[in-house]
Enzyme design. Sequence first.
Site, mmCIF file in Angstrom:
data_model
loop_
_atom_site.group_PDB
_atom_site.id
_atom_site.type_symbol
_atom_site.label_atom_id
_atom_site.label_comp_id
_atom_site.label_asym_id
_atom_site.label_seq_id
_atom_site.Cartn_x
_atom_site.Cartn_y
_atom_site.Cartn_z
ATOM 1 N N ARG A 41 -15.386 -67.308 35.972
ATOM 2 C CA ARG A 41 -16.684 -66.873 36.487
ATOM 3 C C ARG A 41 -17.367 -65.932 35.491
ATOM 4 O O ARG A 41 -16.798 -64.896 35.139
ATOM 5 C CB ARG A 41 -16.403 -66.123 37.785
ATOM 6 C CG ARG A 41 -17.565 -65.407 38.376
ATOM 7 C CD ARG A 41 -17.098 -64.462 39.474
ATOM 8 N NE ARG A 41 -18.247 -63.880 40.123
ATOM 9 C CZ ARG A 41 -18.221 -62.839 40.934
ATOM 10 N NH1 ARG A 41 -17.054 -62.258 41.196
ATOM 11 N NH2 ARG A 41 -19.317 -62.379 41.467
ATOM 12 N N TYR B 202 -17.187 -60.667 33.446
ATOM 13 C CA TYR B 202 -15.902 -60.377 34.092
ATOM 14 C C TYR B 202 -14.681 -60.641 33.211
ATOM 15 O O TYR B 202 -13.558 -60.337 33.624
ATOM 16 C CB TYR B 202 -15.784 -61.191 35.396
ATOM 17 C CG TYR B 202 -16.844 -60.830 36.413
ATOM 18 C CD1 TYR B 202 -16.825 -59.594 37.052
ATOM 19 C CD2 TYR B 202 -17.883 -61.718 36.720
ATOM 20 C CE1 TYR B 202 -17.801 -59.254 37.982
ATOM 21 C CE2 TYR B 202 -18.860 -61.393 37.653
ATOM 22 C CZ TYR B 202 -18.816 -60.159 38.282
ATOM 23 O OH TYR B 202 -19.778 -59.821 39.194
ATOM 24 N N PRO C 134 -15.126 -61.799 48.082
ATOM 25 C CA PRO C 134 -15.663 -63.113 47.731
ATOM 26 C C PRO C 134 -15.865 -63.315 46.241
ATOM 27 O O PRO C 134 -16.295 -62.402 45.529
ATOM 28 C CB PRO C 134 -17.000 -63.163 48.470
ATOM 29 C CG PRO C 134 -17.335 -61.749 48.777
ATOM 30 C CD PRO C 134 -16.025 -61.043 48.940
ATOM 31 N N ASN C 135 -15.541 -64.513 45.808
ATOM 32 C CA ASN C 135 -15.747 -65.004 44.435
ATOM 33 C C ASN C 135 -14.768 -64.404 43.423
ATOM 34 O O ASN C 135 -14.773 -64.818 42.265
ATOM 35 C CB ASN C 135 -17.197 -64.790 43.980
ATOM 36 C CG ASN C 135 -18.171 -65.524 44.872
ATOM 37 O OD1 ASN C 135 -18.007 -66.714 45.091
ATOM 38 N ND2 ASN C 135 -19.153 -64.818 45.431
ATOM 39 N N GLU D 71 -11.951 -47.883 45.747
ATOM 40 C CA GLU D 71 -12.865 -49.008 45.502
ATOM 41 C C GLU D 71 -12.843 -49.345 44.012
ATOM 42 O O GLU D 71 -12.984 -48.457 43.174
ATOM 43 C CB GLU D 71 -14.270 -48.570 45.941
ATOM 44 C CG GLU D 71 -15.353 -49.613 45.709
ATOM 45 C CD GLU D 71 -16.743 -49.086 46.103
ATOM 46 O OE1 GLU D 71 -16.838 -48.060 46.841
ATOM 47 O OE2 GLU D 71 -17.733 -49.676 45.644
ATOM 48 N N ARG E 279 -25.966 -52.884 35.957
ATOM 49 C CA ARG E 279 -26.415 -54.234 36.312
ATOM 50 C C ARG E 279 -27.635 -54.156 37.232
ATOM 51 O O ARG E 279 -28.299 -53.133 37.289
ATOM 52 C CB ARG E 279 -25.241 -55.008 36.936
ATOM 53 C CG ARG E 279 -24.051 -55.134 35.974
ATOM 54 C CD ARG E 279 -22.907 -55.909 36.573
ATOM 55 N NE ARG E 279 -23.296 -57.271 36.871
ATOM 56 C CZ ARG E 279 -22.560 -58.110 37.620
ATOM 57 N NH1 ARG E 279 -21.400 -57.683 38.119
ATOM 58 N NH2 ARG E 279 -22.971 -59.329 37.854
ATOM 59 N N HIS F 182 -14.268 -52.060 40.903
ATOM 60 C CA HIS F 182 -15.122 -53.151 40.412
ATOM 61 C C HIS F 182 -14.752 -53.428 38.972
ATOM 62 O O HIS F 182 -14.586 -52.492 38.171
ATOM 63 C CB HIS F 182 -16.606 -52.775 40.504
ATOM 64 C CG HIS F 182 -17.024 -52.474 41.902
ATOM 65 N ND1 HIS F 182 -17.254 -53.464 42.825
ATOM 66 C CD2 HIS F 182 -17.190 -51.294 42.537
ATOM 67 C CE1 HIS F 182 -17.547 -52.894 43.986
ATOM 68 N NE2 HIS F 182 -17.518 -51.578 43.844
ATOM 69 N N ALA G 113 -19.316 -58.928 46.443
ATOM 70 C CA ALA G 113 -20.705 -58.774 46.898
ATOM 71 C C ALA G 113 -20.803 -58.033 48.237
ATOM 72 O O ALA G 113 -21.855 -57.437 48.542
ATOM 73 C CB ALA G 113 -21.359 -60.147 47.010
ATOM 74 N N ASN H 254 -11.534 -54.419 46.054
ATOM 75 C CA ASN H 254 -12.740 -54.855 45.355
ATOM 76 C C ASN H 254 -13.473 -55.758 46.330
ATOM 77 O O ASN H 254 -13.101 -56.928 46.487
ATOM 78 C CB ASN H 254 -12.400 -55.615 44.069
ATOM 79 C CG ASN H 254 -13.667 -56.018 43.315
ATOM 80 O OD1 ASN H 254 -14.778 -55.969 43.863
ATOM 81 N ND2 ASN H 254 -13.517 -56.411 42.062
HETATM 82 O O1 LIG Z 1 -18.430 -60.054 43.049
HETATM 83 C C1 LIG Z 1 -18.731 -59.033 42.462
HETATM 84 C C2 LIG Z 1 -17.749 -58.375 41.597
HETATM 85 C C3 LIG Z 1 -17.870 -56.872 41.496
HETATM 86 O O2 LIG Z 1 -17.298 -56.280 42.655
HETATM 87 C C4 LIG Z 1 -17.015 -56.425 40.293
HETATM 88 O O3 LIG Z 1 -15.809 -56.477 40.387
HETATM 89 O O4 LIG Z 1 -17.574 -56.047 39.247
HETATM 90 C C5 LIG Z 1 -19.317 -56.426 41.384
HETATM 91 C C6 LIG Z 1 -20.166 -56.982 42.529
HETATM 92 O O5 LIG Z 1 -21.504 -56.579 42.384
HETATM 93 C C7 LIG Z 1 -20.112 -58.503 42.509
HETATM 94 O O6 LIG Z 1 -20.837 -59.031 43.616
#
Ligand SMILES: O=C1C[C@@](O)(C(=O)O)C[C@@H](O)[C@@H]1O
Length: 188
Positions: free
Chosen positions: A36, A41, A28-29, A141, A150, A143, A120, A117
């Site tokens: 964003r 990011y 998501p996102n 995994e 954070r 990020h 959240a 990735n």
């Molecule tokens: O959506 C994201 C992006 C994320 O996965 C990252 O790529 O740094 C880190 C997560 O905590 C966050 O909710």
Amino acid sequence: MSHKPIAPNHRYQAQMVSRRHILLINGPNLNLLGTREPQIYGSTTLHDIEQASQTLAFSLGFRLTTFQSNHEGAIIDRIHQAAGFFPSPPSPSPSSAATTTEAGVDPEDKVSAIIINPGAYTHTSIGIRDALLGTGIPFVEVHVSNVHAREAFRHHSYLSDKAVAVICGLGPFGYSAALEFLGRHMKF
Ligand SMILES: O=C1C[C@@](O)(C(=O)O)C[C@@H](O)[C@@H]1O
């Protein structure tokens, strides 16, 4: 003049070279990357990341499929599909109430490894953890940000203890690092 006999099992067949298949999942996102919270990011879009990943995967001899969803169930379904399972359509009778089926599965859909990735869902989803464990597909995994620098709620991942590797804080390069790692070190 005598000819050497050809051994009966000696076949001159063109071998189909099948590329190892990797699935890149973004949760998501992550479709908002580029706009964003750029201070966290950066300005690279998900499209940029996927294109660069396709180019790198090809040079490493992989076939890469990319997938992004803002929905937990869709990500779980995609992981099942990567192992050759699809959710069954609703069953008319209780006697045939299977939950998954292998009918009609294209073997080309099966993948050797997943780069994920989970956004959240990293911090909340036992469902995605169970899908990865249930299919047994090895995964890396990734990020973009350094989640450990954070908020405290980002420090826990439901996936990390089962991942082949965890990459965080390298920005978009994390995806390339994951692919390079799979290309050089994974035996599959
Ligand atoms: O959506 C994201 C992006 C994320 O996965 C990252 O790529 O740094 C880190 C997560 O905590 C966050 O909710």
